[in-house]
Design a protein around this motif. Structure first.
Motif, PDB file in Angstrom:
ATOM      1  N   ALA A 243      52.696  31.998  18.441  1.00 26.30           N
ATOM      2  CA  ALA A 243      51.820  31.830  19.603  1.00 26.30           C
ATOM      3  C   ALA A 243      51.520  33.223  20.136  1.00 26.30           C
ATOM      4  O   ALA A 243      52.363  34.116  20.068  1.00 26.30           O
ATOM      5  CB  ALA A 243      52.503  30.985  20.671  1.00 26.30           C
ATOM      6  N   TYR A 244      50.311  33.424  20.647  1.00 24.56           N
ATOM      7  CA  TYR A 244      49.900  34.744  21.133  1.00 24.56           C
ATOM      8  C   TYR A 244      49.420  34.640  22.574  1.00 24.56           C
ATOM      9  O   TYR A 244      48.597  33.776  22.906  1.00 24.56           O
ATOM     10  CB  TYR A 244      48.774  35.302  20.261  1.00 24.56           C
ATOM     11  N   LEU A 245      49.939  35.508  23.419  1.00 24.03           N
ATOM     12  CA  LEU A 245      49.484  35.597  24.811  1.00 24.03           C
ATOM     13  C   LEU A 245      48.899  36.981  25.037  1.00 24.03           C
ATOM     14  O   LEU A 245      49.557  37.987  24.774  1.00 24.03           O
ATOM     15  CB  LEU A 245      50.646  35.365  25.791  1.00 24.03           C
ATOM     16  N   ASN A 246      47.687  37.017  25.521  1.00 26.36           N
ATOM     17  CA  ASN A 246      47.011  38.290  25.764  1.00 26.36           C
ATOM     18  C   ASN A 246      46.484  38.293  27.195  1.00 26.36           C
ATOM     19  O   ASN A 246      45.727  37.404  27.581  1.00 26.36           O
ATOM     20  CB  ASN A 246      45.865  38.473  24.764  1.00 26.36           C
ATOM     21  N   PHE A 247      46.886  39.292  27.973  1.00 35.94           N
ATOM     22  CA  PHE A 247      46.519  39.350  29.378  1.00 35.94           C
ATOM     23  C   PHE A 247      45.222  40.130  29.548  1.00 35.94           C
ATOM     24  O   PHE A 247      45.104  41.260  29.090  1.00 35.94           O
ATOM     25  CB  PHE A 247      47.643  40.004  30.188  1.00 35.94           C
ATOM     26  N   GLY A 248      44.246  39.511  30.214  1.00 39.70           N
ATOM     27  CA  GLY A 248      42.962  40.151  30.443  1.00 39.70           C
ATOM     28  C   GLY A 248      43.017  41.117  31.617  1.00 39.70           C
ATOM     29  O   GLY A 248      44.050  41.298  32.266  1.00 39.70           O
ATOM     30  N   GLU A 249      41.887  41.733  31.900  1.00 42.75           N
ATOM     31  CA  GLU A 249      41.795  42.698  32.998  1.00 42.75           C
ATOM     32  C   GLU A 249      41.969  41.978  34.333  1.00 42.75           C
ATOM     33  O   GLU A 249      41.266  41.010  34.627  1.00 42.75           O
ATOM     34  CB  GLU A 249      40.415  43.379  32.963  1.00 42.75           C
ATOM     35  N   PRO A 250      42.927  42.410  35.183  1.00 41.18           N
ATOM     36  CA  PRO A 250      43.106  41.759  36.492  1.00 41.18           C
ATOM     37  C   PRO A 250      41.845  41.860  37.345  1.00 41.18           C
ATOM     38  O   PRO A 250      41.120  42.853  37.297  1.00 41.18           O
ATOM     39  CB  PRO A 250      44.257  42.555  37.131  1.00 41.18           C
ATOM     40  N   LEU A 251      41.609  40.823  38.130  1.00 42.27           N
ATOM     41  CA  LEU A 251      40.422  40.769  38.984  1.00 42.27           C
ATOM     42  C   LEU A 251      40.894  40.748  40.438  1.00 42.27           C
ATOM     43  O   LEU A 251      41.607  39.837  40.853  1.00 42.27           O
ATOM     44  CB  LEU A 251      39.620  39.507  38.643  1.00 42.27           C
ATOM     45  N   ASP A 252      40.534  41.765  41.193  1.00 43.27           N
ATOM     46  CA  ASP A 252      40.918  41.843  42.600  1.00 43.27           C
ATOM     47  C   ASP A 252      40.019  40.916  43.409  1.00 43.27           C
ATOM     48  O   ASP A 252      38.793  41.089  43.438  1.00 43.27           O
ATOM     49  CB  ASP A 252      40.792  43.279  43.104  1.00 43.27           C
ATOM     50  N   LEU A 253      40.635  39.926  44.068  1.00 41.30           N
ATOM     51  CA  LEU A 253      39.839  38.893  44.732  1.00 41.30           C
ATOM     52  C   LEU A 253      39.071  39.453  45.929  1.00 41.30           C
ATOM     53  O   LEU A 253      37.930  39.058  46.181  1.00 41.30           O
ATOM     54  CB  LEU A 253      40.757  37.741  45.171  1.00 41.30           C
ATOM     55  N   GLY A 254      39.679  40.398  46.659  1.00 42.01           N
ATOM     56  CA  GLY A 254      38.980  41.008  47.793  1.00 42.01           C
ATOM     57  C   GLY A 254      37.741  41.766  47.357  1.00 42.01           C
ATOM     58  O   GLY A 254      36.658  41.614  47.938  1.00 42.01           O
ATOM     59  N   GLU A 255      37.873  42.568  46.294  1.00 45.08           N
ATOM     60  CA  GLU A 255      36.729  43.328  45.777  1.00 45.08           C
ATOM     61  C   GLU A 255      35.650  42.394  45.246  1.00 45.08           C
ATOM     62  O   GLU A 255      34.456  42.649  45.419  1.00 45.08           O
ATOM     63  CB  GLU A 255      37.199  44.277  44.679  1.00 45.08           C
ATOM     64  N   PHE A 256      36.080  41.306  44.605  1.00 41.64           N
ATOM     65  CA  PHE A 256      35.115  40.343  44.064  1.00 41.64           C
ATOM     66  C   PHE A 256      34.283  39.729  45.189  1.00 41.64           C
ATOM     67  O   PHE A 256      33.057  39.617  45.082  1.00 41.64           O
ATOM     68  CB  PHE A 256      35.852  39.255  43.284  1.00 41.64           C
ATOM     69  N   LEU A 257      34.941  39.342  46.286  1.00 40.78           N
ATOM     70  CA  LEU A 257      34.215  38.726  47.393  1.00 40.78           C
ATOM     71  C   LEU A 257      33.335  39.730  48.122  1.00 40.78           C
ATOM     72  O   LEU A 257      32.226  39.406  48.554  1.00 40.78           O
ATOM     73  CB  LEU A 257      35.201  38.075  48.359  1.00 40.78           C
ATOM     74  N   GLU A 258      33.801  40.962  48.268  1.00 36.03           N
ATOM     75  CA  GLU A 258      32.973  41.995  48.901  1.00 36.03           C
ATOM     76  C   GLU A 258      31.698  42.246  48.099  1.00 36.03           C
ATOM     77  O   GLU A 258      30.619  42.461  48.655  1.00 36.03           O
ATOM     78  CB  GLU A 258      33.767  43.296  49.043  1.00 36.03           C
ATOM     79  N   GLU A 259      31.831  42.196  46.771  1.00 34.65           N
ATOM     80  CA  GLU A 259      30.675  42.442  45.896  1.00 34.65           C
ATOM     81  C   GLU A 259      29.700  41.280  45.906  1.00 34.65           C
ATOM     82  O   GLU A 259      28.486  41.475  45.850  1.00 34.65           O
ATOM     83  CB  GLU A 259      31.175  42.687  44.469  1.00 34.65           C
ATOM     84  N   ASN A 260      30.222  40.047  45.977  1.00 32.97           N
ATOM     85  CA  ASN A 260      29.356  38.871  45.828  1.00 32.97           C
ATOM     86  C   ASN A 260      29.026  38.147  47.124  1.00 32.97           C
ATOM     87  O   ASN A 260      28.148  37.283  47.140  1.00 32.97           O
ATOM     88  CB  ASN A 260      30.007  37.887  44.852  1.00 32.97           C
ATOM     89  N   VAL A 261      29.729  38.502  48.216  1.00 37.97           N
ATOM     90  CA  VAL A 261      29.456  37.855  49.499  1.00 37.97           C
ATOM     91  C   VAL A 261      29.124  38.900  50.565  1.00 37.97           C
ATOM     92  O   VAL A 261      28.306  38.678  51.419  1.00 37.97           O
ATOM     93  CB  VAL A 261      30.674  37.005  49.969  1.00 37.97           C
ATOM     94  N   SER A 262      29.740  40.027  50.543  1.00 35.32           N
ATOM     95  CA  SER A 262      29.697  41.117  51.523  1.00 35.32           C
ATOM     96  C   SER A 262      31.047  41.129  52.235  1.00 35.32           C
ATOM     97  O   SER A 262      31.897  40.261  52.019  1.00 35.32           O
ATOM     98  CB  SER A 262      28.566  40.969  52.549  1.00 35.32           C
ATOM     99  N   GLN A 263      31.224  42.089  53.120  1.00 42.95           N
ATOM    100  CA  GLN A 263      32.507  42.231  53.804  1.00 42.95           C
ATOM    101  C   GLN A 263      32.732  41.134  54.834  1.00 42.95           C
ATOM    102  O   GLN A 263      33.824  40.988  55.369  1.00 42.95           O
ATOM    103  CB  GLN A 263      32.623  43.611  54.451  1.00 42.95           C
ATOM    104  N   GLY A 264      31.712  40.342  55.095  1.00 41.99           N
ATOM    105  CA  GLY A 264      31.863  39.262  56.080  1.00 41.99           C
ATOM    106  C   GLY A 264      32.296  37.956  55.469  1.00 41.99           C
ATOM    107  O   GLY A 264      31.894  36.880  55.932  1.00 41.99           O
TER     108      GLY A 264
END
Length: 508
Positions: free
Chosen positions: A167-188
């Motif tokens: 069995a193989y487990l491969n960890f992808g690039e972590p995604l920062d949830l705060g940065e994701f929301l700032e980029e797609n929603v704004s700081q509000g």
């Protein structure tokens, strides 16, 4: 940390928890379906971190609120959480669209906590042999999904006597949830109440789900079984002798290494001889001696079983496949026409297979085309154009092998659009029913070997994709083809021969 692995097998829970424990990381609380809350076993799983939840609870306000507050309290405490964004296990080996429920809950919880830092960790989990293989085949063949029972773990104990590979487990690039929301929603993006459902929630939940599944696919581990399966099953004859099979495996390895998007994926085995040896050891197939040749000629049930593993890595070769398919039924194609054709169909194929990006750049097409020309899979007789090799060319079967990877999806696309073109206004349910019937009849007439071709869930997801990508207009719950597809109706026919077009028209 919120771990979001793909879901292929019940072993996924154990595999990820074991790896985290071995590396000294906090064990996560795992969101698990209530169907696993069985006598005795349920208690053991709960002790190992399982949080049992109903499949659907959005209509039950009290249950939804209590579950929400529990997840929120875990985030406040800094506990790790694990859930499967696809919801259920994939029966076909292809990644499934993300389910919005828990993702939406995580987003709302985070948006109500102004000081927490949360990272989402996409994880690919793959197997050289899964324990549920036979039950998946029966479900794809039309049997109903069997409910889990107390005796199920004991039924598979005998399988542990067999060699099951890795069995193989491969960890992808972590995604920062705060940065994701700032980029797609704004700081509000912050909300005052965790029960608040802001306007941005639904579209951003979909964006987050897509990004997670794309990241999982980009972190794929290319196993021996997957390489063997895609090399054998995509061949026009689905039968290769050992020498030809080794060359075909080497060919696919070369394509991975030369790919712009997937050259860094995890190649777990690169020796064709070792790959073939392992497949026999896993007892997927046995070679037949024909004269002095070892020939691999799978039975229909072996084809169906191996197609699961082929589908694990088919997305890696999708751009190569689309380029090859574009010249399958024409003498040649100019670069400009190739760009137009690929750019037109790529968004829907990208969403279905969760490719790295939703749209394709000309540079990516050029680089893939260059690789295909270098490998002799395509030829260029005139400047700025290309064509397929002749039938007596040594590379012709490799060319067809690549074409066959995207063919099921391109055909599903045309089936759905042909129903819409013939019936200007149609309900989603009627469209799906008509598509299912056409696919089943084509499967019978053309002898389709892959069980996922006419899988009902594939068409249901496909129709949703067509709506999302605006290939389909929705007016009072009735669907119709958008202008872009009506204009492109003739262009799509490049991908098919006249026999297929006539079959679809006659069945429709």
């Amino acid at each position: 940390l919120i771990y979001v692995p793909c879901h292929r097998s019940h072993i996924d829970y154990c595999a990820l928890t074991f790896i985290l424990y071995e590396n000294g990381l906090m064990l996560p609380q795992v969101a698990a379906g209530n169907n696993l809350n069985l006598p005795i076993i349920g208690g053991i799983l709960r002790g190992a971190g399982a949080i049992f939840m109903r499949r659907s609870f959005m209509k039950n306000t009290i249950y939804s609120t209590v579950f929400f507050e529990y997840i929120r309290s875990l985030m406040i405490r800094g506990s790790s959480i694990e859930f499967f964004p696809e919801g259920g296990r994939s029966r076909t080996g292809l990644s499934l669209p993300s389910r919005p429920g828990l993702l939406s809950l995580i987003l709302r919880s985070f948006a109500s906590l102004k000081t927490q830092k949360v990272k989402i960790i996409p994880i690919y989990i793959g197997y050289e042999k899964i324990l549920e293989g036979q039950s998946y085949l029966s479900e794809l063949s039309g049997s109903k999904k069997k409910r889990e029972s107390f005796l199920d773990p004991f039924k598979v104990l005998k399988d542990f006597n067999d060699y099951l590979g890795n069995a193989y487990l491969n960890f992808g690039e972590p995604l920062d949830l705060g940065e994701f929301l700032e980029e797609n929603v704004s700081q509000g993006f912050h909300i005052d109440s965790p029960l608040e459902r802001p306007e941005w929630l639904k579209p951003v939940t979909g964006l987050l789900g897509d990004e997670i599944i794309r990241s999982i696919n980009s972190s794929v581990a290319v196993s021996s079984t997957s390489l063997f399966a895609i090399s054998l099953l995509t061949d026009p004859t689905q039968a290769l002798n050992k020498d030809s099979l080794k060359k075909r495996i080497s060919f696919y390895l070369t394509l991975v290494n030369k790919s712009d998007a997937y050259k860094d994926v995890w190649l777990t085995e690169t020796n064709p001889e070792e790959i073939i040896s392992k497949i026999e050891k896993l007892r997927f197939i046995k070679h037949q001696l024909i004269g002095s040749d070892s020939v691999y000629n799978p039975t229909p049930s072996e084809v169906a079983a191996l197609s699961f593993y082929k589908n694990n890595i088919s997305h890696i070769f999708m751009l190569y496949s689309l380029i090859c398919e574009s010249v399958r039924y024409v003498e040649k194609i100019s670069k400009e026409d190739l760009y137009s054709l690929i750019e037109m169909i790529y968004p829907i194929i990208s969403r279905e297979y969760f490719l790295q990006s939703s749209h394709i750049e000309k540079k990516e097409i050029d680089n893939s085309l260059k690789t295909l020309l270098e490998e002799g899979v395509l030829i260029s007789k005139e400047p700025e154009s290309c064509s397929k090799p002749s039938r007596n060319d040594d590379h012709f079967n490799k060319y067809l092998s690549l074409c066959n990877i995207c063919e099921p999806s391109v055909k599903r696309f045309y089936i759905a659009m042909s129903v819409l073109w013939s019936q200007n206004n149609i309900s989603k349910e009627k469209l799906q029913t008509d598509c299912d019937l056409i696919a089943k009849e084509l499967e019978r007439l053309e002898g389709w070997p892959y069980p996922e071709f006419s899988d009902k869930t594939k068409f249901l997801n496909f129709i949703e994709l067509l709506i999302t990508e605006r290939y389909v207009k929705v007016d009072k719950e009735l669907l119709s083809a958008s202008k872009i597809t009506l204009k492109a109706q003739d262009s799509y026919k490049v991908f098919f021969d006249n026999r297929f077009l006539e079959l679809v028209q006659n069945i429709n």
